[in-house]
Design a protein around this motif. Structure first.
Motif, PDB file in Angstrom:
ATOM      1  N   UNK A 188      -8.167  17.794  -9.405  1.00  0.00           N
ATOM      2  CA  UNK A 188      -8.531  19.043  -8.729  1.00  0.00           C
ATOM      3  C   UNK A 188      -8.421  18.833  -7.032  1.00  0.00           C
ATOM      4  N   UNK A 189      -8.585  17.525  -6.621  1.00  0.00           N
ATOM      5  CA  UNK A 189      -8.649  17.194  -5.237  1.00  0.00           C
ATOM      6  C   UNK A 189      -7.213  17.429  -4.947  1.00  0.00           C
ATOM      7  N   UNK A 190      -6.086  17.118  -5.651  1.00  0.00           N
ATOM      8  CA  UNK A 190      -4.788  17.384  -5.368  1.00  0.00           C
ATOM      9  C   UNK A 190      -4.362  18.541  -5.131  1.00  0.00           C
ATOM     10  N   UNK A 191      -4.936  19.543  -6.102  1.00  0.00           N
ATOM     11  CA  UNK A 191      -4.664  20.932  -6.591  1.00  0.00           C
ATOM     12  C   UNK A 191      -5.196  21.579  -5.092  1.00  0.00           C
ATOM     13  N   UNK A 192      -6.158  21.316  -4.822  1.00  0.00           N
ATOM     14  CA  UNK A 192      -7.141  21.618  -3.399  1.00  0.00           C
ATOM     15  C   UNK A 192      -6.007  21.780  -2.342  1.00  0.00           C
ATOM     16  N   UNK A 193      -5.627  20.312  -2.223  1.00  0.00           N
ATOM     17  CA  UNK A 193      -4.439  20.095  -1.113  1.00  0.00           C
ATOM     18  C   UNK A 193      -3.379  21.122  -1.225  1.00  0.00           C
TER      19      UNK A 193
ATOM     20  N   UNK B 264       0.853  -1.278  -0.036  1.00  0.00           N
ATOM     21  CA  UNK B 264       0.041  -0.045  -0.124  1.00  0.00           C
ATOM     22  C   UNK B 264       0.888   1.328  -0.087  1.00  0.00           C
ATOM     23  N   UNK B 265       2.009   1.296   0.809  1.00  0.00           N
ATOM     24  CA  UNK B 265       2.752   2.480   0.932  1.00  0.00           C
ATOM     25  C   UNK B 265       3.314   2.650  -0.642  1.00  0.00           C
ATOM     26  N   UNK B 266       3.949   1.697  -1.198  1.00  0.00           N
ATOM     27  CA  UNK B 266       4.645   1.575  -2.361  1.00  0.00           C
ATOM     28  C   UNK B 266       3.702   2.180  -3.335  1.00  0.00           C
ATOM     29  N   UNK B 267       2.271   1.519  -3.271  1.00  0.00           N
ATOM     30  CA  UNK B 267       1.705   1.790  -4.449  1.00  0.00           C
ATOM     31  C   UNK B 267       1.041   3.309  -4.249  1.00  0.00           C
ATOM     32  N   UNK B 268       1.041   3.768  -3.021  1.00  0.00           N
ATOM     33  CA  UNK B 268       0.659   5.395  -3.096  1.00  0.00           C
ATOM     34  C   UNK B 268       1.624   6.247  -3.549  1.00  0.00           C
TER      35      UNK B 268
ATOM     36  N   UNK C  83      -2.870  12.529   1.841  1.00  0.00           N
ATOM     37  CA  UNK C  83      -2.960  11.247   1.498  1.00  0.00           C
ATOM     38  C   UNK C  83      -4.132  10.608   2.391  1.00  0.00           C
ATOM     39  N   UNK C  84      -4.338  10.999   3.682  1.00  0.00           N
ATOM     40  CA  UNK C  84      -5.281  10.641   4.607  1.00  0.00           C
ATOM     41  C   UNK C  84      -6.741  11.082   4.294  1.00  0.00           C
ATOM     42  N   UNK C  85      -6.684  12.291   3.772  1.00  0.00           N
ATOM     43  CA  UNK C  85      -7.983  12.919   3.626  1.00  0.00           C
ATOM     44  C   UNK C  85      -8.427  13.083   2.101  1.00  0.00           C
ATOM     45  N   UNK C  86      -7.585  13.033   1.306  1.00  0.00           N
ATOM     46  CA  UNK C  86      -8.059  13.099  -0.119  1.00  0.00           C
ATOM     47  C   UNK C  86      -7.726  12.200  -1.005  1.00  0.00           C
ATOM     48  N   UNK C  87      -6.400  11.336  -0.923  1.00  0.00           N
ATOM     49  CA  UNK C  87      -5.781  10.254  -1.854  1.00  0.00           C
ATOM     50  C   UNK C  87      -6.757   9.169  -1.476  1.00  0.00           C
TER      51      UNK C  87
ATOM     52  N   UNK D 221       1.875  16.368   3.062  1.00  0.00           N
ATOM     53  CA  UNK D 221       1.789  15.129   2.616  1.00  0.00           C
ATOM     54  C   UNK D 221       0.767  14.077   3.057  1.00  0.00           C
ATOM     55  N   UNK D 222       1.097  13.913   4.509  1.00  0.00           N
ATOM     56  CA  UNK D 222       0.254  12.808   5.207  1.00  0.00           C
ATOM     57  C   UNK D 222      -1.037  13.123   5.449  1.00  0.00           C
TER      58      UNK D 222
END
Length: 361
Positions: free
Chosen positions: A256-261, A173-177, A272-276, A268-269
């Motif tokens: 757009x979600x990443x851009x909002x972040x 999972x971490x490698x995939x993220x 990943x936790x809230x958006x990804x 980064x954490x």
């Protein structure tokens, strides 16, 4: 007359509303009945609630009758054709012979548990007598060391595959993220995935055995060396579906979600936790379901080759035993492996449904 008609109409309206509410509740429960493999209960409940019987009987035929016909047809063909195939150990056993051996294996397990209970009872009496005689320093606690039964072998295999699956998920999972978020990291890791993903567990097993034997010196009673060898082999062969699906899920989220972040200057954490993760969760769980299925198949092969405790070793021992009951016992193990694989998949599907439902609320 008018009042009677109004009362009658009001009663009909109340019944229609109750029926509609009941059908809504059944439709809400249908999702979880499907998860539990009880989808056939939905049309029965709808018929009881007053829904169109013809339509629901059609659904019931599709989800219950046809599968039962398939299973019964398989059992009949098995029972008719199996006795006609003769091997060095005799004819292939039919369903009744296999069921009989399953009962024998269960009886062996119960007999072994009774022996263990008697052993601990004798030990407790002996220790109590020593304490009463003032010889507490001579009290000893020993574990029962009887031979493992078929049920014990099942438990060992489940613990092993669970350990290997958890290790694989923690890696994948971490490698995939990271692979989904970074094109550079994905380019770096993709060749390794393509090289190692097709490697058979039979090729990994000797390497894993030597490495674990060299590094795992202070062994634990809870995690014997044989279990660790099998679990690591499961990890190396089963982590790839989770890694690939996680990378695909993360890479396919709305940019757009990443851009909002980035605009909100989230860490980064937190990103990943809230958006990804909420967006990628369905694909991550799909990968985990595939990984668990692969891991279960790999484990049986690894146990057979390495002679590590578990269902694989049970199958190999019965094959080497060559008794008249060996074929039936091997078929019991084959059916057990298939049923457990199905149950493990349903468990993962239930977790996937629960987590995605909670996330989407």
């Amino acid at each position: 007359m008018t009042n009677a008609t109004d009362t009658f109409n009001a009663t009909l309206d109340d019944r229609a509303k109750r029926k509609e509410r009941l059908l809504q509740r059944i439709n809400s429960a249908a999702r979880w009945l499907d998860v539990l493999g009880l989808v056939w209960l939905t049309p029965i409940l709808k018929i009881a609630a007053g829904d169109d019987p013809r339509e629901q009987l059609g659904v019931l035929k599709r989800v219950l009758l046809y599968p039962l016909v398939g299973i019964v047809s398989f059992l009949v063909l098995w029972g008719v054709l199996a006795p006609q195939v003769h091997t060095s150990l005799g004819a292939i056993p039919g369903p009744f012979e296999v069921a009989k051996q399953a009962e024998v294996l269960w009886a062996d397990y119960q007999a072994e548990r009774a022996k263990a209970a008697a052993f601990y009872e004798r030990q407790d009496k002996r220790n109590a007598k020593l304490i009463a005689d003032g010889q507490a320093d001579m009290v000893k606690e020993r574990s029962y060391t009887g031979s493992p039964t078929y049920i014990d072998q099942i438990g060992t295999s489940l613990l092993t595959v669970g350990l290997g699956f958890l290790i694989g998920t923690a890696i994948a999972v971490p490698l995939g993220i990271a692979s989904g978020l970074s094109k550079a990291f994905n380019s770096a890791i993709n060749p390794l995935i393509q090289i190692f993903k097709p490697v058979s567990p039979l090729a990994w097993l000797p390497i894993v055995t030597m490495v674990v034997s060299a590094l795992y010196v202070d062994t634990s009673d809870y995690f014997p060396k044989s279990m660790v060898v099998s679990a690591v082999t499961v990890t190396l062969c089963s982590l790839w579906p989770t890694l690939i699906n996680t990378a695909m899920g993360v890479a396919s989220i709305d940019k757009d979600l990443v851009n909002v972040g980035k605009v909100l200057q989230l860490s980064t954490g937190t990103t990943i936790r809230k958006l990804v993760l909420p967006s990628a969760l369905p694909l991550i769980f799909t990968g985990m379901r595939l990984s668990l299925g692969v891991g279960w198949m790999v484990l049986i092969a690894a146990e057979m080759l390495a002679q590590n405790p578990g269902l694989g070793k049970f199958v190999w021992d019965e094959f080497q035993n060559g008794s008249s009951a060996s074929l039936a016992r091997i078929l019991v193990a084959v059916l057990t492996i298939g049923i457990i694989g199905f149950i493990l998949d349903r468990i993962m599907y239930a977790l996937q449904s629960a987590f995605t439902f909670t996330t989407n609320r």
